[in-house]
Design a protein around this motif. Structure first.
Motif, short mmCIF file in Angstrom:
data_model
loop_
_atom_site.label_atom_id
_atom_site.label_comp_id
_atom_site.label_asym_id
_atom_site.label_seq_id
_atom_site.Cartn_x
_atom_site.Cartn_y
_atom_site.Cartn_z
N PRO A 84 0.78 -1.31 0.08
CA PRO A 84 0.00 -0.01 -0.02
C PRO A 84 0.94 1.19 -0.04
CG PRO A 84 -0.98 -1.63 1.55
CD PRO A 84 0.36 -2.09 1.31
N VAL A 85 2.19 1.19 0.30
CA VAL A 85 2.96 2.46 0.30
C VAL A 85 3.08 2.95 -1.19
CG1 VAL A 85 4.92 3.25 1.28
CG2 VAL A 85 4.10 1.45 2.48
N ALA A 86 2.80 4.21 -1.27
CA ALA A 86 3.29 4.74 -2.95
C ALA A 86 4.50 5.16 -2.89
CB ALA A 86 2.35 6.12 -2.96
N SER A 87 5.22 5.51 -1.88
CA SER A 87 6.74 6.05 -2.16
C SER A 87 7.78 5.11 -2.44
CB SER A 87 6.92 7.14 -0.94
OG SER A 87 8.36 7.23 -1.06
N ALA A 88 8.45 4.97 -3.48
CA ALA A 88 9.35 4.08 -3.79
C ALA A 88 10.57 4.46 -2.78
CB ALA A 88 9.83 4.19 -4.93
N SER A 89 10.98 5.29 -2.49
CA SER A 89 11.89 5.71 -1.53
C SER A 89 12.06 5.12 -0.13
CB SER A 89 12.33 7.01 -1.61
OG SER A 89 11.09 7.96 -0.87
N LEU A 90 10.62 5.22 0.44
CA LEU A 90 10.38 4.68 1.69
C LEU A 90 10.29 3.10 1.50
CD1 LEU A 90 7.24 7.04 2.61
CD2 LEU A 90 9.54 7.04 3.59
N VAL A 91 9.91 2.64 0.46
CA VAL A 91 10.01 1.21 0.48
C VAL A 91 11.47 0.70 0.22
CG1 VAL A 91 9.24 -0.85 -0.93
CG2 VAL A 91 7.80 0.92 -0.66
N ALA A 92 11.97 1.39 -0.51
CA ALA A 92 13.51 0.96 -0.67
C ALA A 92 14.49 1.05 0.49
CB ALA A 92 14.40 1.89 -1.88
N ARG A 93 13.95 2.00 1.39
CA ARG A 93 14.64 2.29 2.91
C ARG A 93 14.18 1.05 3.58
NH1 ARG A 93 12.69 8.46 4.11
NH2 ARG A 93 13.71 9.38 2.52
N GLN A 94 13.36 0.34 3.47
CA GLN A 94 12.92 -0.97 4.14
C GLN A 94 13.68 -2.06 3.50
OE1 GLN A 94 11.09 -1.54 6.71
NE2 GLN A 94 11.08 0.78 7.44
N LEU A 95 13.41 -2.28 2.36
CA LEU A 95 13.81 -3.24 1.46
C LEU A 95 15.46 -3.51 0.78
CD1 LEU A 95 10.81 -4.21 -0.55
CD2 LEU A 95 11.25 -4.97 1.61
N GLY A 96 15.98 -2.11 0.55
CA GLY A 96 17.19 -2.29 -0.02
C GLY A 96 16.80 -1.82 -1.29
N ASN A 97 18.18 -1.37 -2.26
CA ASN A 97 17.95 -1.01 -3.57
C ASN A 97 18.93 -1.70 -4.40
OD1 ASN A 97 20.06 0.38 -2.72
ND2 ASN A 97 19.26 2.60 -3.36
N GLY A 98 19.64 -2.58 -3.82
CA GLY A 98 20.64 -3.39 -4.73
C GLY A 98 22.11 -2.75 -4.39
N SER A 99 22.30 -1.78 -3.53
CA SER A 99 23.56 -1.07 -3.35
C SER A 99 24.68 -1.90 -2.78
CB SER A 99 23.44 0.03 -2.58
OG SER A 99 22.94 -0.34 -1.31
N ARG A 100 23.94 -3.26 -2.29
CA ARG A 100 24.77 -4.02 -1.42
C ARG A 100 25.08 -5.27 -2.50
NH1 ARG A 100 22.17 -4.10 4.57
NH2 ARG A 100 22.76 -1.98 4.95
N THR A 101 24.52 -5.28 -3.64
CA THR A 101 24.54 -6.29 -4.53
C THR A 101 24.13 -7.86 -4.27
OG1 THR A 101 26.91 -6.64 -4.61
CG2 THR A 101 26.12 -4.89 -6.17
N SER A 102 23.46 -7.85 -3.16
CA SER A 102 23.05 -9.20 -2.70
C SER A 102 21.67 -9.59 -3.27
CB SER A 102 23.05 -9.34 -1.03
OG SER A 102 22.10 -8.27 -0.45
N ALA A 103 21.08 -10.76 -3.25
CA ALA A 103 20.04 -10.97 -3.79
C ALA A 103 18.78 -10.50 -2.73
CB ALA A 103 19.84 -12.67 -3.84
N GLN A 104 19.19 -10.67 -1.36
CA GLN A 104 18.20 -10.03 -0.62
C GLN A 104 17.90 -8.57 -0.31
OE1 GLN A 104 20.93 -11.88 0.29
NE2 GLN A 104 21.93 -11.63 2.03
N ASP A 105 19.26 -7.80 -1.01
CA ASP A 105 19.12 -6.46 -0.86
C ASP A 105 18.58 -5.62 -2.22
OD1 ASP A 105 21.47 -3.98 -1.50
OD2 ASP A 105 19.89 -3.61 -0.22
N THR A 106 18.16 -6.71 -3.22
CA THR A 106 17.91 -6.43 -4.60
C THR A 106 16.30 -6.97 -4.95
OG1 THR A 106 20.07 -6.70 -5.15
CG2 THR A 106 18.42 -6.58 -6.95
#
Length: 296
Positions: free
Chosen positions: A206-228
């Motif tokens: 339900p969260v519309a903001s991608a930046s907020l979601v990425a703060r919770q889930l990661g954005n791939g910056s650690r290049t791990s599967a769980q971060d991406t």
């Protein structure tokens, strides 16, 4: 949606390549302001290792109708282009395979025997899900085989499974709500950090903001599967009907932009949404060996 598995896989591959190639342009400092303004960077857009490895997946499927691990590892090594942005460990792995090393032994020995939990197995796998449209169990099994050719860690494998299952469901014309699609992905994704991240992604639908979601889930910056993978699935499944919006939303959070956008592009295209024609015209063409059965 076509009934021909190769056509489905190629459609997903083109979406993946476009997401990869366009996403990679935003690592160039001069293009970062363009990302904020949703302006396209100068062409041509060249794809990276994400697409090169995905091409091998499609080529092996076209030749064998399944993942032959020996053929896949050989194709990865044969077509390995150092300048495509591979990570150091993958560069070493593919060089040693090319020199005659056993891929099984080499993969098992990476990272002091722990294996890689990187996002490389997930970034290349959406076309495989499209190939096995409507058969997520088979897609999960074949994605595992594909992942094992480079990734021995369970998280690296889980990331590939999750993406392949999502693409399989969509290519099979499953138009369930995003929550139901993620439930189906979770049912086939092995337990672990990738699985937990996808469960969190479901809660964040339900969260519309991608930046907020990425703060919770990661954005791939650690290049791990769980971060991406969890964020990529959230972005793809909440914007399934609009390739442009899916791309810009994914790219907007930064991180490993080419990889997250490759995953999202491959999934959305697997669902039958074509990338903008004018974007495709600006992207580097796929290699001929990926388009001709038996040529890879």
């Amino acid at each position: 949606m076509t009934t021909d598995p190769r056509s489905r896989a190629l459609a997903s591959l083109r979406g993946l390549a476009l997401g990869d190639a366009l996403g990679s342009q935003f690592f160039v400092p001069d293009n970062r302001t363009r990302l904020d303004e949703r302006r396209l960077p100068p062409a041509p857009w060249q794809w990276t290792d994400d697409t090169e490895m995905a091409c091998s997946v499609v080529a092996v499927l076209a030749e064998h109708g399944r993942i032959d691990q020996d053929a896949l590892a050989a194709s990865f090594a044969m077509h390995h282009d150092f300048d495509r942005g591979y990570g150091p460990s993958t560069n070493r792995l593919l060089r040693l395979i090319r020199e005659g090393g056993s891929w099984r032994e080499l993969v098992a020995d990476t990272f002091d025997g722990r294996g890689s939990w990187g996002n490389g197995a997930a970034m290349r796998i959406a076309p495989l899900g499209a190939w096995f449209a409507g058969d997520p169990v088979r897609a999960a099994r074949e994605a595992t085989l594909s992942a094992e050719a480079t990734h021995a860690h369970p998280e690296g494998i889980a990331g590939a499974v999750a993406v392949a299952v999502a693409a399989s469901l969509l290519a099979g014309a499953d138009r369930s709500e995003p929550a139901d699609l993620l439930d189906a992905v979770l049912a086939l994704t092995p337990a672990g950090r990738v699985h937990d991240g996808i469960a969190t992604a479901r809660e964040l639908l339900p969260v519309a903001s991608a930046s907020l979601v990425a703060r919770q889930l990661g954005n791939g910056s650690r290049t791990s599967a769980q971060d991406t993978v969890p964020f990529a699935l959230w972005a793809a499944l909440t914007r399934l009907d609009d390739f442009r919006e899916a791309f810009w939303t994914t790219a907007s959070v930064g991180g490993d932009v080419d990889t997250t956008c490759a995953i999202v592009g491959g999934i959305v295209a697997a669902g039958g949404v074509e990338p903008p024609f004018e974007w495709g015209a600006l992207c580097e063409a796929l290699p001929e060996w990926s388009l001709t059965p038996g040529a890879g």
